[in-house]
Design a protein around this motif. Structure first.
Motif, PDB file in Angstrom:
ATOM      1  N   GLU A 110      29.290   7.220  10.400  1.00 16.95           N
ATOM      2  CA  GLU A 110      30.130   8.258  11.005  1.00 16.95           C
ATOM      3  C   GLU A 110      29.285   9.077  11.964  1.00 16.95           C
ATOM      4  N   PHE A 150      28.880   2.570   5.391  1.00 14.39           N
ATOM      5  CA  PHE A 150      29.628   3.654   6.049  1.00 14.39           C
ATOM      6  C   PHE A 150      28.802   4.177   7.215  1.00 14.39           C
ATOM      7  N   HIS A 161      29.051  12.740  14.132  1.00 12.84           N
ATOM      8  CA  HIS A 161      29.542  14.114  14.303  1.00 12.84           C
ATOM      9  C   HIS A 161      29.049  14.647  15.642  1.00 12.84           C
ATOM     10  N   ASP A 213      31.566   4.881  20.621  1.00  8.18           N
ATOM     11  CA  ASP A 213      32.383   3.951  19.826  1.00  8.18           C
ATOM     12  C   ASP A 213      31.712   2.586  19.717  1.00  8.18           C
ATOM     13  N   ILE A 273      28.866   2.653  17.098  1.00  8.69           N
ATOM     14  CA  ILE A 273      29.340   2.583  15.712  1.00  8.69           C
ATOM     15  C   ILE A 273      29.774   1.151  15.383  1.00  8.69           C
ATOM     16  N   THR A 320      25.872   9.977  10.271  1.00  8.07           N
ATOM     17  CA  THR A 320      25.770   9.885   8.813  1.00  8.07           C
ATOM     18  C   THR A 320      25.899   8.406   8.443  1.00  8.07           C
TER      19      THR A 320
END
Length: 845
Positions: A124, A122, A126, A108, A111, A141
């Protein structure tokens, strides 16, 4: 607590006091018993848990849970959109690595760190867990933002691209945000409008390169026509409908009768920052161009102006302001028509005072009517009412009644149509000053502040003296902000004085340039510190209130170096000591010689009575007359070479002008006496006495008209068998005194060379009347009269010269500009040189 349903709630009953007390006691006993039961149950449950899971076992379970976290196997990155970011640039912000135990918190944070860079649209992550649950793969991504490749301005003619880049936040290399680009376009449009291009339009376009992930920002500018205001007219008020041109305005100001209660278009225009276009002057001052924000401020100023002239119900509807372009050949020439509906003018009705016990009503009415000039029948002005109220509050404060409240109760009188005024006074007790608290003096020493105060502990807390103290601290110019106020204490009838300061910049490094028709072009470098402290190197030599200046000038006709220091409070007494070391090289005095002066000046100065200051000085100086031409007059040839001057001076000065650069009120008187040689040695024996005086008197409010008269008279004589050298004689002529004559051409002149020789006595008077056309430009008419006689103590004015003229006074970039056209009236045989143009200007940049 168990809450019963409404249907099962018990009915309230009425109890006597004894029954209610008994029930309350019984309830408290039951509650205490239930609390002990609950506490016992909790203890038993805790003991059971510890028996079933001892601490060692709990620690083992926690460690096992940690061992079960999967290990990060692979971390991969997938980029979508513009490819302008490398994997390594992203990897720096990821806090997980292959072989590490997986931690959701670290993921977290990774990001969040990527988003905080502002480079990504953006992000993300996975996660893919292996079949045995021991390994985990993480795939990011990422969609990067476009970068700004370049910022281009098209259509700009008046302002360069570098100037416009300073107005926008978008720059090459920054992330591309269309929202920010649109804001920048709005900023550019506002910039042009403030500069007078009210018709300017600014658009933008973005050319994106998807392959490289960059975009070029193009601002498309249509500067439009530079809108110049040719006329400002007023409608709706008959008194203000008549308009005046440039010379008509001057004629009205000079010869028109002024009634302070009446309003005309000149008075209204003087309240506005928006002004009409005047060739040449408007290019210098930037006045005369239409600026919408200034006009909006001016409308509010006009409303306030009307209200303070009794028109409390004035209406100026901004929607009814008209902008007309009457000349099709000049589409940028605009007229502004402002509609004003003044409505009824109100006057002061009955004035009453109530609530006063300390001072009699008669005395307070005397102050209101006579000292403050507020009487029945005057035009009702809210500003004047506030001024009177503040004056009465200060009057009470002079005697220590600092908490006295003075209010103005306004009541319209239906019968008379006037505004009746009741001054309501709520008097307080008398207070004394307990102590002084200083805050914010981070570099200025406390004793420098305390010596400026007109109050001391134990004094009656005098609001008037508090305001004087505040003004004195402001006049030191050590502080950007100065606030003095009473502060409550725990001691009855005692208040502290709270001083809150914000230190200002007192040191300056100045690069300047100046030009005049006398000294030609001069470049200046100057270092000054008005709050100097030669002992305090830790604070960069600041804080003791001393004065320091190092100045150097170099020009086509003169050079100068001067080092100055002053201690205004010598030995902690109000006695100033200063020293000047200087060297000046001057070539503009004459075409036949040049002059160098090298010297040192020591002085003591002290205020001896109110505004009267005395100064005792000693100067030792070496004067060198060099580069003497062969055809120079004999008096100049005789002085070729060096001569020393050892001189003592005594000066008395009184100066209460409101400004040194452009005074509009006040007086200045100075008496100077010099004695050189004799007991003070040196090669020059002379005695000089000179008196100087000036009065500046405001005449009419509109145009801020000022009448001034300046006079000087003096004589110099040699003694001990020595003559006064020519370079110490008296001279007149030029832009600083007799403006209709060439420099130094008033007085004795050598017939063969027409070289000014100077005299031993002189007298000079200059009368000037000036009017503010608009801030900061004043128009002036002047008359000069003066004479220079050869002998000392010779005051015969029969050989006087005189001139008259017109001029402009402009305060530009903090420095005064003077432009004068002088026309000689009475001339001598050798100084009738016709009209003289005098120009002087100095500024810093």
């Amino acid at each position: 607590m168990k809450i019963l349903p409404r249907a099962k709630m018990p009915h309230f009953k009425t109890f006597t006091t004894q029954k209610f007390a008994a029930r309350a006691q019984s309830a408290r006993v039951r509650a205490a018993f239930r609390l002990r039961q609950t506490a016992a149950a909790v203890c038993l449950a805790a003991a059971a848990m510890l028996w079933a899971n001892p601490p060692s076992l709990l620690a083992q379970q926690t460690a096992a849970a940690r061992q079960e976290a999967p290990v990060v196997d692979k971390i991969s990155y997938k980029f979508e959109g513009p490819k302008n970011v490398s994997e390594s640039a992203v990897n720096v912000h990821v806090r997980l690595r292959s072989g590490m135990k997986f931690d959701q918190k670290a993921l977290d944070q990774s990001i969040r760190s990527l988003y905080n860079t502002g480079l990504y649209e953006f992000v993300e992550a996975h996660r893919a867990l292996s079949n045995d649950g021991k390994k985990i793969d993480i795939s990011f991504t990422i969609v990067p933002k476009y970068r700004v490749a370049s910022v281009v301005f098209k259509g700009n003619k008046e302002y360069s691209a570098n100037r416009l880049k300073g107005q926008v936040s978008t720059y090459a290399g920054s992330t591309l945000s269309e929202i920010d680009v649109k804001r920048d376009a709005d900023k550019l449009r506002e910039f042009y409008q403030k500069k007078g291009y009210s018709l300017a339009k600014v658009g933008y376009s973005i050319e994106r390169n998807d392959e490289n992930g960059v975009g070029a920002v193009i601002f498309e500018i249509d500067e439009g026509q530079d809108v110049k205001i040719m006329q400002i007219r007023f409608t709706g008020d008959k008194n203000a409908e008549e308009t005046y041109g440039f010379w008509g305005r001057i004629s009205k100001m000079l010869f028109g009768e002024d009634d302070p209660s009446k309003i005309d278009s000149i008075k209204l225009a003087s309240e506005m920052k928006t002004d009409t276009w005047i060739p040449i002057i408007s290019h210098l001052t930037d006045n005369g161009r239409f600026k919408e924000d200034e006009l909006q401020e001016d409308i509010e100023k006009l409303r306030k102006f009307y209200r303070n002239h009794g028109y409390l119900d004035v209406v100026i509807d901004e929607s009814k302001i008209k902008f007309e372009f009457p000349d099709s050949d000049e589409p940028g020439d605009m007229d502004i028509i402002i509609d004003v509906q003044p409505n009824k003018q109100y006057f002061v009705g009955d004035i009453k005072i109530k609530g006063n016990k300390i001072f009699t009503t008669d005395h307070l009415m005397y102050l209101t009517n006579d000292r403050y000039g507020f009487r029945k029948g005057d035009v009702f002005s809210p500003a004047r009412v506030d001024e009177v109220i503040e004056n009465l509050r200060t009057f009470y404060g002079e005697f220590g009644y600092i908490d006295t409240i003075v209010r103005a109760l306004r009541r319209p009188n239906v019968e008379t149509g006037n505004i009746d005024l009741t001054i309501d006074i709520i008097e307080s007790g008398k207070y004394y000053l307990e102590s002084i608290n200083i805050q914010g003096n981070t570099k200025t020493k406390s004793d420098v502040i305390l010596r400026e105060l007109a109050l001391a502990p134990g004094d009656v807390f005098d609001l008037y003296r508090m305001k004087i103290s505040e003004q004195r601290l402001k006049e030191t110019r050590f502080f950007d902000e100065v606030t003095l106020s009473p502060e409550s204490t725990n001691i009855p009838k005692r208040r502290d004085l709270r001083i809150v300061l914000k230190e200002g910049r007192t040191g300056n490094l100045i690069f300047g340039a100046g030009f005049s028709t006398i000294e030609s072009l001069v470049a200046t470098v100057e270092v000054t510190q008005s709050n100097f402290d030669y002992e305090n190197y830790d604070s960069l030599f600041q804080g003791a209130g001393q004065k320091f200046r190092l100045r150097g000038t170099i020009g086509l006709e003169s050079n100068q170096v001067i080092l100055s220091f002053e201690e205004p409070w010598l030995f902690n007494r109000q006695l100033g000591y200063g020293i000047d070391l200087y060297r000046t090289d001057t070539g503009y005095y004459s075409d036949y010689y040049s002059e160098v002066r090298l010297g040192a000046l020591n002085y003591l100065r002290k205020r001896i009575y109110e505004l009267v200051e005395a100064r005792l000085a000693y100067k030792i100086e070496l004067v060198d007359i060099y580069d003497v031409k062969n055809n120079a007059p004999y008096v100049i040839k005789d002085e070729s070479g060096s001569r020393s001057i050892s001189q003592v001076s005594l000066t008395f000065l009184r100066d209460d002008r409101d400004s040194y650069m452009m005074p509009t009120r006040g007086t200045r008187f100075e008496l100077v006496q010099d004695l050189a040689g004799g007991p003070f040695l040196g090669q020059t024996n002379l005695y000089r006495i000179e008196a100087r005086a000036g009065w500046w008197i405001p005449t009419f409010d509109f145009g801020k008209q000022v009448f001034s008269i300046v006079g000087r008279a003096g004589t110099v004589m040699g003694y001990g068998g020595k003559e006064v050298p020519f370079f110490e004689k008296c001279f007149l002529g030029g832009g600083y005194n007799m403006r209709g004559f060439k420099y130094r051409k008033v007085g004795p002149i050598d017939p063969a060379t027409e070289e000014p020789l100077g005299g031993n006595s002189f007298g000079f008077v200059a009368v000037e009347y000036s009017i503010e056309l608009f801030n900061p430009v004043r128009f002036a008419v002047f008359y000069d009269w003066g004479f220079v006689n050869e002998n000392d103590w010779d005051w015969d004015p029969s050989n006087y010269n005189s001139d008259f003229g017109i001029g402009l006074r402009i305060l530009l970039m903090g420095a005064p500009m003077r432009i004068d056209l002088g026309f000689p009236l009475k001339t001598g045989e050798y100084n009738d040189d016709g009209m003289q143009f005098n120009f002087s200007f100095g500024t810093v940049f």
